[in-house]
Write a protein that holds these residues in place. Structure first.
Motif, PDB file in Angstrom:
ATOM      1  N   UNK A  54       0.861  -1.187   0.000  1.00  0.00           N
ATOM      2  CA  UNK A  54       0.000   0.000   0.000  1.00  0.00           C
ATOM      3  C   UNK A  54       0.897   1.236   0.000  1.00  0.00           C
ATOM      4  N   UNK A  55       0.469   2.254  -0.734  1.00  0.00           N
ATOM      5  CA  UNK A  55       1.326   3.429  -0.901  1.00  0.00           C
ATOM      6  C   UNK A  55       0.524   4.709  -0.746  1.00  0.00           C
ATOM      7  N   UNK A  56       1.236   5.799  -0.458  1.00  0.00           N
ATOM      8  CA  UNK A  56       0.652   7.141  -0.446  1.00  0.00           C
ATOM      9  C   UNK A  56       1.566   8.040  -1.256  1.00  0.00           C
ATOM     10  N   UNK A  57       0.974   8.999  -1.907  1.00  0.00           N
ATOM     11  CA  UNK A  57       1.752   9.899  -2.765  1.00  0.00           C
ATOM     12  C   UNK A  57       1.215  11.318  -2.750  1.00  0.00           C
ATOM     13  N   UNK A  58       0.020  11.534  -2.186  1.00  0.00           N
ATOM     14  CA  UNK A  58      -0.609  12.860  -2.232  1.00  0.00           C
ATOM     15  C   UNK A  58      -0.102  13.747  -1.091  1.00  0.00           C
ATOM     16  N   UNK A  59       1.205  14.057  -1.133  1.00  0.00           N
ATOM     17  CA  UNK A  59       1.801  14.924  -0.116  1.00  0.00           C
ATOM     18  C   UNK A  59       1.332  16.366  -0.328  1.00  0.00           C
ATOM     19  N   UNK A  60       1.186  17.075   0.801  1.00  0.00           N
ATOM     20  CA  UNK A  60       0.685  18.446   0.790  1.00  0.00           C
ATOM     21  C   UNK A  60       1.686  19.333   1.518  1.00  0.00           C
ATOM     22  N   UNK A  61       1.917  20.520   0.995  1.00  0.00           N
ATOM     23  CA  UNK A  61       2.850  21.446   1.618  1.00  0.00           C
ATOM     24  C   UNK A  61       2.283  22.017   2.927  1.00  0.00           C
ATOM     25  N   UNK A  62       3.170  22.224   3.879  1.00  0.00           N
ATOM     26  CA  UNK A  62       2.873  23.090   5.021  1.00  0.00           C
ATOM     27  C   UNK A  62       3.593  24.419   4.833  1.00  0.00           C
ATOM     28  N   UNK A  63       4.827  24.334   4.328  1.00  0.00           N
ATOM     29  CA  UNK A  63       5.608  25.520   3.989  1.00  0.00           C
ATOM     30  C   UNK A  63       6.333  25.265   2.667  1.00  0.00           C
ATOM     31  N   UNK A  72       7.567  18.332  -5.746  1.00  0.00           N
ATOM     32  CA  UNK A  72       8.303  17.149  -6.188  1.00  0.00           C
ATOM     33  C   UNK A  72       7.527  15.912  -5.743  1.00  0.00           C
ATOM     34  N   UNK A  73       7.459  14.901  -6.588  1.00  0.00           N
ATOM     35  CA  UNK A  73       6.686  13.697  -6.282  1.00  0.00           C
ATOM     36  C   UNK A  73       7.385  12.846  -5.222  1.00  0.00           C
ATOM     37  N   UNK A  88       9.418   2.649   2.995  1.00  0.00           N
ATOM     38  CA  UNK A  88      10.288   3.099   1.896  1.00  0.00           C
ATOM     39  C   UNK A  88       9.783   4.432   1.367  1.00  0.00           C
ATOM     40  N   UNK A  89      10.731   5.298   1.007  1.00  0.00           N
ATOM     41  CA  UNK A  89      10.448   6.592   0.380  1.00  0.00           C
ATOM     42  C   UNK A  89      11.103   6.605  -0.999  1.00  0.00           C
ATOM     43  N   UNK A  90      10.358   7.042  -1.993  1.00  0.00           N
ATOM     44  CA  UNK A  90      10.913   7.267  -3.315  1.00  0.00           C
ATOM     45  C   UNK A  90      10.714   8.749  -3.620  1.00  0.00           C
ATOM     46  N   UNK A  91      11.802   9.490  -3.663  1.00  0.00           N
ATOM     47  CA  UNK A  91      11.751  10.950  -3.758  1.00  0.00           C
ATOM     48  C   UNK A  91      12.254  11.406  -5.128  1.00  0.00           C
ATOM     49  N   UNK A  92      11.347  11.824  -5.971  1.00  0.00           N
ATOM     50  CA  UNK A  92      11.739  12.370  -7.265  1.00  0.00           C
ATOM     51  C   UNK A  92      12.337  13.764  -7.062  1.00  0.00           C
ATOM     52  N   UNK A  93      13.317  14.084  -7.901  1.00  0.00           N
ATOM     53  CA  UNK A  93      13.969  15.382  -7.783  1.00  0.00           C
ATOM     54  C   UNK A  93      14.345  15.867  -9.174  1.00  0.00           C
ATOM     55  N   UNK A 192       4.039  10.914   7.510  1.00  0.00           N
ATOM     56  CA  UNK A 192       5.293  11.020   6.774  1.00  0.00           C
ATOM     57  C   UNK A 192       5.558  12.480   6.423  1.00  0.00           C
ATOM     58  N   UNK A 193       6.841  12.802   6.288  1.00  0.00           N
ATOM     59  CA  UNK A 193       7.218  14.160   5.891  1.00  0.00           C
ATOM     60  C   UNK A 193       8.439  14.089   4.986  1.00  0.00           C
ATOM     61  N   UNK A 194       8.539  15.077   4.105  1.00  0.00           N
ATOM     62  CA  UNK A 194       9.721  15.227   3.261  1.00  0.00           C
ATOM     63  C   UNK A 194      10.108  16.698   3.255  1.00  0.00           C
ATOM     64  N   UNK A 195      11.396  16.954   3.412  1.00  0.00           N
ATOM     65  CA  UNK A 195      11.903  18.320   3.348  1.00  0.00           C
ATOM     66  C   UNK A 195      12.816  18.454   2.141  1.00  0.00           C
ATOM     67  N   UNK A 196      12.503  19.428   1.257  1.00  0.00           N
ATOM     68  CA  UNK A 196      13.319  19.716   0.076  1.00  0.00           C
ATOM     69  C   UNK A 196      14.121  20.972   0.394  1.00  0.00           C
TER      70      UNK A 196
END
Length: 701
Positions: A54-63, A72-73, A88-93, A192-196
């Motif tokens: 099962x996966x999630x991909x609809x990340x939303x910005x806070x800042x 970025x996906x 697992x995280x797959x971070x497109x850049x 989950x969180x991702x910081x670019x």
């Protein structure tokens, strides 16, 4: 009116479902159970089960822009077996060359990074943070107060790996269930969180409100989790040390200690330590204190760090640095042994700590010979969760010996919502002469989308005594309120706060109330920000009334790039200088600057300049304390650090060279060289020159 065809209708239904999921409490992800032997933690997401997860991909910005779609996906997948959770995280850049991957020591995962938030207690109050950056550096923390605070001193046992490819980078995490405390048959929660880094962009799933940041109560449901606990659930943590001291009469010495832990259930832990923490490689920083109150230093000893949040109360009635404290002549009171029991039963949480310290003779500040008697420190904390994440608590703490005792009793309650926290506590102290002292504290904090309100009221009667076990710096009362509007993400501002404040305080013996008013201004841009405030008031101190004003200005960069500069200044127009013994102006200049020479090499300097004037307002002295660092991370686990502190106030300069190797989870080899030089005369004299080898090893069954 044109009829809507079926395809358009299905698209609208899909969009509505996504919209509802983003705004409501329907966020969920299911962990598929797999055989642990098929998952290899190497950063390559090539196992077939990852594609079926099962996966999630609809990340939303806070800042920088709340509720905007992430630029970025990011795809996150979860799996589980009876012992572990796999993420697992797959971070497109889009621009691979701009991925910031800084190599540093543990808990300093700067640059591009991903985070897992996890809670299995069912109380919406506590949880765990697991983070890894694009260079593989790990950070973990214990989350408390529904996400309002992170305790970075907590260290768990978990595993991760990262990998870079032509599309971006990926991370693979393995989190053993037994590294966390959890309750059976509760709903697990995850986020989950991702910081670019190059964009200063924070993306979350589920979405978070920028004014609140993370809230455990708003995490997603984690389905499919049925953790088992195979094995003995024992931890054995021996520590050994060999030391060469060139100055001492006994040049060679060896010592050792042992920590033992057992978790009979997922929510219960017993800890025991003998001769603990006898060799701290790094000491407290030097500071100049011009005020009347004791300085606060953080706890660094592993035994007291583990589960420290369980003993926290609105009034800090337990300050673990009192146990094994440092005496005026520099000695530390030896801790013979200590034990700890912590457990959760449904909505109840109980924590018990006991420590025994050895008798020691010492010399006080006036040169008199004194004796610190052998003492026992019992501490008990009981909490009950109420509602989603509020609580009621009881506290007892004491220092006991054959000559005297200091005992503290308290009851407290905290009411929380996502935007508000209201804490209250009543405490009573007693000593051997049966002197009773009373104290209370009430603190209200409301942080909404457009308004911030903070209020507090606290009072400590003349007989209230907590200095032997807690951290209460004065006897008296203080009442303050601050409020003001805040704007988030308006134009060039990331946020912009304007506030007013009123403070009324009185110490025991004062002839009246000190009354202070203040105005604060804090604009925060996307790349930098500053905060300034001006206080004006009339104060009573040392049997004297006086008018004064205070000004402070602090700058900070939001960027995590190669260069980091954080300056600040403070100035008091008039107050009592406890270092000199007179009324006069004083101030300070603080500056921290760091520069990454390479992705794994950093230079840093921190300067604290204390400025003092005489009563006639002529200049008295400028006192600098400098701290210099050179950090070189050869790998994620092997580090070299050079630390140098020239202290021209005490004329005592310190040099510390430290090699550290994290060869297994929570297991370290330290090789340190420490030198102290007395520069008070024309001929500098070496006062300390020590080489230390320290080894700690976690055995985990």
């Amino acid at each position: 009116m044109r009829k809507m065809n079926i395809s358009n209708l299905l698209v609208l239904i899909f969009l509505f479902a996504v919209f509802e999921k983003c705004l409501g409490n329907n966020w969920a992800i299911t962990a598929i159970r797999v055989d642990s032997s098929i998952i290899s933690i190497d950063g390559f997401l090539n196992e077939p089960y990852w594609q079926q997860a099962d996966s999630v991909f609809n990340f939303v910005q806070a800042e920088p822009w709340q509720d905007a779609v992430a630029t970025e996906a990011t795809a996150v997948r979860v799996l589980t077996d009876v012992e572990n959770l796999y993420v697992s995280f797959q971070c497109r850049h889009f621009e691979l060359s701009k991925i910031q991957a800084w190599l540093a020591t543990q808990d300093k995962s700067r640059g591009d990074r991903v985070t897992v938030f996890l809670s299995g207690t069912g109380n919406n109050e506590t949880g765990y943070l697991f983070r890894v950056n694009a260079a593989g550096v790990q950070t973990d923390a214990y989350i408390i107060a529904d996400g309002r605070q992170n305790d970075l001193s907590w260290n768990g046992v978990w595993f991760s790996a990262v990998h870079r490819d032509s599309t971006g980078w990926s991370a693979e995490l393995k989190i053993p269930f037994k590294t966390m405390r959890f309750l059976p048959n509760v709903q697990w929660k995850i986020g989950f969180a991702r910081y670019i880094s190059r964009k200063n962009e924070s993306d979350f799933w589920p979405a978070v409100k920028v004014q609140q940041s993370l809230r455990i109560s708003r995490l997603a449901k984690l389905e499919g989790i049925m953790p088992g606990r195979p094995g003995l659930n024992l931890e054995l943590y021996p520590v050994g040390l060999v030391k060469y001291d060139r100055i001492a009469d006994r040049k060679y010495s060896a010592n050792g200690g042992l920590n033992f832990s057992w978790s009979p259930t997922p929510a219960t832990r017993l800890d025991f330590t003998a001769n603990p923490d006898f060799a701290q490689i790094e000491s407290d920083p030097d500071r100049i204190n011009l005020g009347r109150f004791e300085l606060y230093f953080q706890e660094k000893r592993p035994f007291f760090i583990e589960g420290a949040d369980k003993f926290k109360t609105p009034i800090q009635l337990f300050y673990s640095r009192r146990i094994g404290k440092k005496l005026p002549d520099g000695q530390e009171v030896p801790i013979l042994s200590a034990g700890k029991f912590q457990s959760s039963f449904g909505q109840y949480d109980i924590s018990i700590l006991s420590a025994v310290c050895e008798k020691v003779d010492y010399t006080d500040w006036d040169g008199n010979q004194k004796t610190e008697p052998q003492s026992v420190y019992p501490v008990i904390r009981l909490k009950r969760c109420i509602g989603k994440n509020s609580l009621l608590g009881l506290f007892y703490g004491a220092k006991e010996n054959d000559r005297e005792y200091n005992r503290l009793y308290a009851i407290d309650g905290t009411w929380r919502t996502a935007e508000m926290e209201w804490q209250n506590q009543i405490a009573v102290s007693s000593d051997k002469e049966v002197k009773k002292g009373f104290a209370y504290k009430s603190a209200f904090d409301w942080n909404s989308r457009y308004l911030i309100i903070k209020c507090s009221s606290e009072k400590y009667e003349p007989n209230f005594a907590a200095s032997e076990i807690g951290y209460v710096t004065y006897n008296g009362e203080s009442h303050q309120v601050s409020a003001g509007p805040i704007w988030y993400q308006k134009g060039v501002f990331q946020n912009f706060y304007i506030g007013g404040e009123g403070i009324f305080s009185k110490l025991v013996g004062d002839a009246g109330y000190t009354k202070v008013g203040a105005i604060s201004l804090s604009p925060n841009f996307q790349k930098w920000g500053f905060s300034t405030n001006v206080h004006y008031g009339r104060a009573y101190e040392k049997e004297r009334w006086y008018d004064y004003w205070h000004f402070s200005l602090w700058f900070w960069p939001n960027s995590e790039g190669r260069l980091f500069i954080n300056p600040g200044i403070q100035y008091d127009s008039w107050s009592y200088n406890y270092r000199r013994g007179f009324f006069a102006p004083h101030g300070s200049i603080d500056l921290y600057a760091s520069y990454n020479l390479r992705s794994n090499m950093q230079l840093a300097w921190q300067g604290n300049n204390t400025l003092e004037w005489k009563p006639d307002k002529s200049f008295e002295k400028s006192s600098w304390i400098h701290e210099f660092w050179y950090n070189w991370s050869l790998t994620r686990d092997l580090h070299f650090k050079l630390y140098y502190t020239p202290n021209w106030e005490t004329h005592y300069h310190k040099v510390n060279l430290l090699f550290s190797y994290n060869f297994a989870p929570k297991s370290w080899i330290y090789l340190a060289f420490n030198e102290g030089i007395d520069n008070s005369t024309a001929h500098p004299k070496t006062k300390e020159q020590v080489i230390t080898l320290k080894v700690s090893r976690l055995f985990w069954w």
